[in-house]
Design a protein around this motif. Structure first.
Motif, short mmCIF file in Angstrom:
data_model
loop_
_atom_site.label_atom_id
_atom_site.label_comp_id
_atom_site.label_asym_id
_atom_site.label_seq_id
_atom_site.Cartn_x
_atom_site.Cartn_y
_atom_site.Cartn_z
N ILE A 167 0.86 -1.18 0.00
CA ILE A 167 0.00 0.00 0.00
C ILE A 167 0.90 1.23 0.00
O ILE A 167 1.85 1.32 0.78
N VAL A 168 0.57 2.18 -0.89
CA VAL A 168 1.38 3.38 -1.05
C VAL A 168 0.52 4.60 -0.77
O VAL A 168 -0.64 4.68 -1.22
N ILE A 174 5.73 4.08 0.80
CA ILE A 174 5.24 2.73 1.07
C ILE A 174 4.74 2.67 2.51
O ILE A 174 5.51 2.89 3.45
N LEU A 175 3.46 2.36 2.67
CA LEU A 175 2.85 2.29 4.00
C LEU A 175 2.85 0.87 4.55
O LEU A 175 3.03 0.66 5.75
N ARG A 176 2.61 -0.11 3.69
CA ARG A 176 2.55 -1.50 4.13
C ARG A 176 3.07 -2.40 3.03
O ARG A 176 2.99 -2.06 1.85
N ALA A 177 3.56 -3.57 3.42
CA ALA A 177 3.99 -4.59 2.45
C ALA A 177 3.90 -5.93 3.13
O ALA A 177 4.22 -6.06 4.32
N ASN A 178 3.44 -6.94 2.42
CA ASN A 178 3.30 -8.26 3.05
C ASN A 178 4.59 -9.06 2.91
O ASN A 178 5.58 -8.62 2.31
N LYS A 179 4.57 -10.26 3.48
CA LYS A 179 5.78 -11.08 3.50
C LYS A 179 6.24 -11.45 2.10
O LYS A 179 7.43 -11.48 1.80
N TYR A 187 14.13 -7.41 0.92
CA TYR A 187 14.30 -6.37 1.92
C TYR A 187 13.62 -6.76 3.22
O TYR A 187 12.65 -7.53 3.23
N THR A 188 14.10 -6.21 4.34
CA THR A 188 13.38 -6.31 5.60
C THR A 188 12.29 -5.26 5.61
O THR A 188 12.29 -4.32 4.80
N ALA A 189 11.37 -5.39 6.54
CA ALA A 189 10.28 -4.41 6.64
C ALA A 189 10.82 -3.01 6.91
O ALA A 189 10.34 -2.02 6.35
N ASP A 190 11.83 -2.91 7.77
CA ASP A 190 12.40 -1.59 8.08
C ASP A 190 13.08 -0.98 6.87
O ASP A 190 13.11 0.26 6.71
N GLU A 191 13.66 -1.80 6.00
CA GLU A 191 14.35 -1.29 4.81
C GLU A 191 13.38 -0.89 3.71
O GLU A 191 13.74 -0.07 2.85
N ILE A 193 9.45 -0.51 4.09
CA ILE A 193 8.30 0.30 4.49
C ILE A 193 8.78 1.66 4.97
O ILE A 193 9.75 1.79 5.72
N GLY A 194 8.10 2.71 4.49
CA GLY A 194 8.47 4.08 4.83
C GLY A 194 9.34 4.74 3.78
O GLY A 194 9.61 5.95 3.87
N GLN A 195 9.77 3.98 2.78
CA GLN A 195 10.61 4.52 1.72
C GLN A 195 9.74 4.94 0.52
O GLN A 195 8.65 4.41 0.32
N PRO A 196 10.25 5.86 -0.31
CA PRO A 196 9.51 6.23 -1.54
C PRO A 196 9.47 5.03 -2.49
O PRO A 196 10.48 4.34 -2.68
N ILE A 197 8.33 4.79 -3.09
CA ILE A 197 8.19 3.66 -4.01
C ILE A 197 9.10 3.84 -5.22
O ILE A 197 9.54 2.86 -5.84
N THR A 198 9.39 5.10 -5.57
CA THR A 198 10.25 5.37 -6.74
C THR A 198 11.66 4.82 -6.55
O THR A 198 12.36 4.56 -7.52
N ALA A 199 12.08 4.63 -5.27
CA ALA A 199 13.44 4.16 -5.02
C ALA A 199 13.65 2.72 -5.47
O ALA A 199 14.79 2.28 -5.62
N PHE A 200 12.57 1.97 -5.68
CA PHE A 200 12.70 0.56 -6.01
C PHE A 200 12.34 0.25 -7.45
O PHE A 200 12.45 -0.89 -7.88
#
Length: 724
Positions: A167-168, A174-179, A187-191, A193-200
């Motif tokens: 969810i963005v 990025i607000l949420r991401a599943n396993k 990536y880990t959740a900390d790496e 979630i919270g980052q701009p989606i454009t970075a990936f």
């Protein structure tokens, strides 16, 4: 080693494919076809023909570039064969990766095809032709659409889904991401979630276009993109997403990411060698197994082992019926036997299977045949998908629907539902009883036969409360209506129509409860009648008391005598009211009335009193006047007449005469065996009170005979008139 002067030796890839046995490409678990440098179709496997829905013509002047009946772009626009992926690969010499087109079969059915094409060069680098493979990816689109419709309460499904989800926010964070999403990219959740989606995203224009479309309200379906994993690898994905809006502004986006990397790898592997094909077989995310004619497993992939929580060695030592639920064995075995004999080449089945720990899983089985050139059965290919979560969700939905229907059926109030257009979709037995008829599913607006407003003016069904609730998309409260049954009876009721909405707030129908208020209306009418009756009786009683007081005072010999006489008559009046109150001021049986008036006064020896007459009922006005009259006669008999001695008798009889306009009752009061009667020629207050009750109040006639052997009184009254 070749020198610069020596030409390359050995057949090229194209030559090998053209000259190979037809079974060589039939074993590919995908649709494969081969074109020469001019684009003429020269080879294709059975799976390609099945997906095309036709048998193409190979060679010059046959089918060119593709064996499809027709092609369309994803936007639905027709796609010329000269512009298809195979044609572009031959023109440019570049491989075509993950092109999506819509293939239409001769029967009109369509599917979305994921196409990969690789040009084939000879030893000198000249293009000899190209090999293409494609697969039906319509299921991915269907899965994406289904996932879009799931609500936020499916938290467990979101977190543990095999499909990557994220969810963005409207700002692109990025607000949420599943396993599965985190596992996909490493990536880990900390790496993550919270980052701009454009970075990936590898391609900045692509993510820019995605965010722009979502912000404008567009929905993305299988949008191709490339993502950068933590280890530096590039993941080819398809993104299905839409936006969630609040107050007209984008709140966030929900994205389903399908990893298409394995598809790329698999297509490359099939084109490169059989070894690569085997690797792809094992890396598939869905279960794949091969079985002989007896159902014994010959080959299974890792996904299938994981699905059943068994090792490859364990599975290869059993048939596919060994792990099947006993209730599903017969069906699967029968279908497979028919497939083996050639009655049909494939079948689809949903069945139950057991893991070693006893856990039950649901599997969708797609079984197809691989046959010898002679047509004999070689082995069966079984593609298996774990649909346990889907099945459980469907079961919960069905159980919820059944529970809701049982609940509505058990309600004592009439309940029915409609769709958004007002067509009836359900009604309970109480609705049938209230309406006096059995409605038909699909009837419009209401279960009743006819409707009326409370003023009894007709009410059209398309203007009824349910119709208003659906048309105006609001609940209707505080109204009443009247339903007429086919037999003509009418039922007043209160409706409670309430619109129903889906998770997105769209109107999907309505539910209505009809509360029968017949008893309430009857109670209101009874209450009004009783109040009116009470007002009338109070006025009459006050007038009677006033008359008793005036007559007693005029004829009393002293104040004490007046008090005694007035009190006795008030008690008689009170007793009359008590008798009527016991019957709620309703009609009173005449024989019961006579007994209840006389026996407390003269009934100390019941054998001396005879009461006989027809069994009829009298209204409150008649009962009150008769009570006063009989009370005066009984007191006079007790004090001066036959009941004042031990040998006297009393007889009260009556008969009924039915006339055209009224019913008259004639009474005979006869005393015998008492003191000698002496006519004084003067009538006292008691006699005048009886005259008032019989002649004035009841319009009757009163006659008294003071015979020496005993007092006789005759009077007749009408009981057919209503209270004034």
């Amino acid at each position: 080693m070749l020198t610069q002067e020596e030409p390359p030796r050995g057949p090229s890839e194209y030559d090998q494919l053209v000259s190979s046995d037809t079974r060589a490409i039939d074993v590919f678990p995908g649709a494969v076809y081969l074109c020469n440098r001019e684009g003429w179709l020269v080879r294709y496997n059975n799976e390609a023909a099945e997906l095309w829905g036709r048998t193409p013509t190979v060679g010059v002047k046959g089918d060119r570039f593709c064996g499809s009946h027709r092609l369309f772009g994803l936007d639905g626009a027709p796609l010329a064969f000269d512009d298809c992926p195979m044609a572009l690969a031959l023109k440019t010499g570049a491989a075509i990766r993950d092109a999506e087109v819509i293939v239409q079969r001769p029967d009109g059915s369509q599917f979305v095809a994921l196409v990969n094409v690789r040009p084939l060069e000879d030893r000198l680098g000249a293009i000899q032709g190209a090999i293409g493979c494609f697969q039906d990816v319509s299921a991915y689109h269907a899965i994406a659409e289904e996932l879009h419709s799931k609500s936020a309460d499916l938290e467990d499904f979101f977190e543990n889904s095999a499909v990557s989800l994220h969810i963005v926010s409207a700002q692109g964070i990025i607000l949420r991401a599943n396993k599965a999403e985190l596992s996909l990219l490493g990536y880990t959740a900390d790496e993550y979630i919270g980052q701009p989606i454009t970075a990936f995203h590898v391609d900045a224009p692509v993510i820019g276009d995605i965010l722009s479309k979502l912000a404008s309200g567009d929905c993305l379906k299988s949008y191709p993109a490339r993502l950068r994993a933590k280890d530096g690898t590039i993941k080819h994905v398809q993104i299905t997403s839409n936006g969630r809006f609040e107050d007209g502004r984008l709140f966030n986006t929900r994205c389903f990411t399908i990893d298409m990397t394995d598809v790329h790898v698999a297509e490359t592997a099939r084109r490169e060698s059989d070894d690569r094909l085997s690797a792809t077989y094992q890396a598939a995310t869905i279960g794949i197994a091969e079985a002989d004619a007896d159902g014994r497993l010959l080959r299974v992939n890792d996904a299938f082992c994981t699905m059943l929580d068994r090792s490859r060695e364990q599975l290869l030592a059993m048939t596919f019926l060994n792990y099947t639920h006993p209730d599903d064995v017969e069906q699967d075995a029968a279908l497979y036997a028919r497939q083996v004999t050639g009655e049909f080449d494939r079948y689809v089945l949903r069945k139950r299977a057991f893991k070693p720990n006893g856990e039950l899983v649901y599997l969708d089985i797609h079984s197809s045949s691989v046959r010898e050139p002679s047509g004999g059965f070689r082995y069966g290919v079984r593609v298996i998908q774990d649909v346990t979560q889907t099945q459980r969700m469907e079961d919960r939905i069905r159980e919820s629907e059944r529970h809701m229907r049982d609940l509505l059926e058990a309600l004592p109030a009439a309940v029915y539902t409609t769709d958004a257009e007002g067509r009836i979709t359900f009604f309970n037995q109480a609705a049938v009883e209230l309406s006096g008829r059995t409605p038909q599913l699909g009837d419009m607006w209401c279960v009743t036969w006819r409707l009326y407003n409370t003023d009894e003016s007709p009410l059209a069904h398309h203007e009824c409360p349910m119709a208003i609730a659906l048309k105006e998309n609001r609940a209707i409260r505080g109204v009443e209506a009247i339903a007429e049954r086919p037999d003509g009876t009418r039922v007043p009721f209160i409706p409670y129509p309430t619109p129903l909405h889906d998770a997105d707030g769209n109107l999907i129908g309505a539910i209505n409860m009809l509360v029968d208020i017949t008893e309430r209306k009857q109670a209101e009418n009874r209450q009004k009648t009783l109040i009116d009756e009470l007002n009338h009786r109070v006025k009459n009683t006050l007038a009677t008391v006033q008359s008793l007081a005036a007559q007693t005072a005029r004829n009393a010999q002293s104040a004490g005598d007046a008090h005694k006489r007035f009190e006795a008559r008030l008690l008689a009046l009170s007793r009359a009211h008590d008798l009527l109150t016991k019957r709620h001021w309703g009609d009173t049986p005449l024989d019961s009335l006579v007994h209840e008036v006389l026996m407390p006064i003269v009934g100390h020896e019941p054998s001396r009193v005879r009461i006989d007459g027809a069994s009829i009922e009298v209204n409150t006005r008649v009962a009150l006047s008769l009570t006063m009259t009989l009370n005066e006669l009984a007191i006079n008999a007790l004090k001066y007449g036959s009941m004042s001695t031990e040998t006297g008798t009393l007889s009260v009889t009556w008969d009924v005469q039915a006339c055209p306009s009224e019913t008259r009752v004639s009474f005979l009061w006869r005393e015998q065996g008492g003191p000698m009667v002496v006519e004084t020629g003067r009538h006292g207050l008691g006699f005048r009170l009886m005259e008032r009750c019989i002649e004035r109040d009841l319009g009757g006639k009163l006659e008294a005979d003071f015979a020496t052997e005993g007092f006789v009184c005759r009077f007749s009254i009408s009981i057919g008139a209503e209270d004034p």
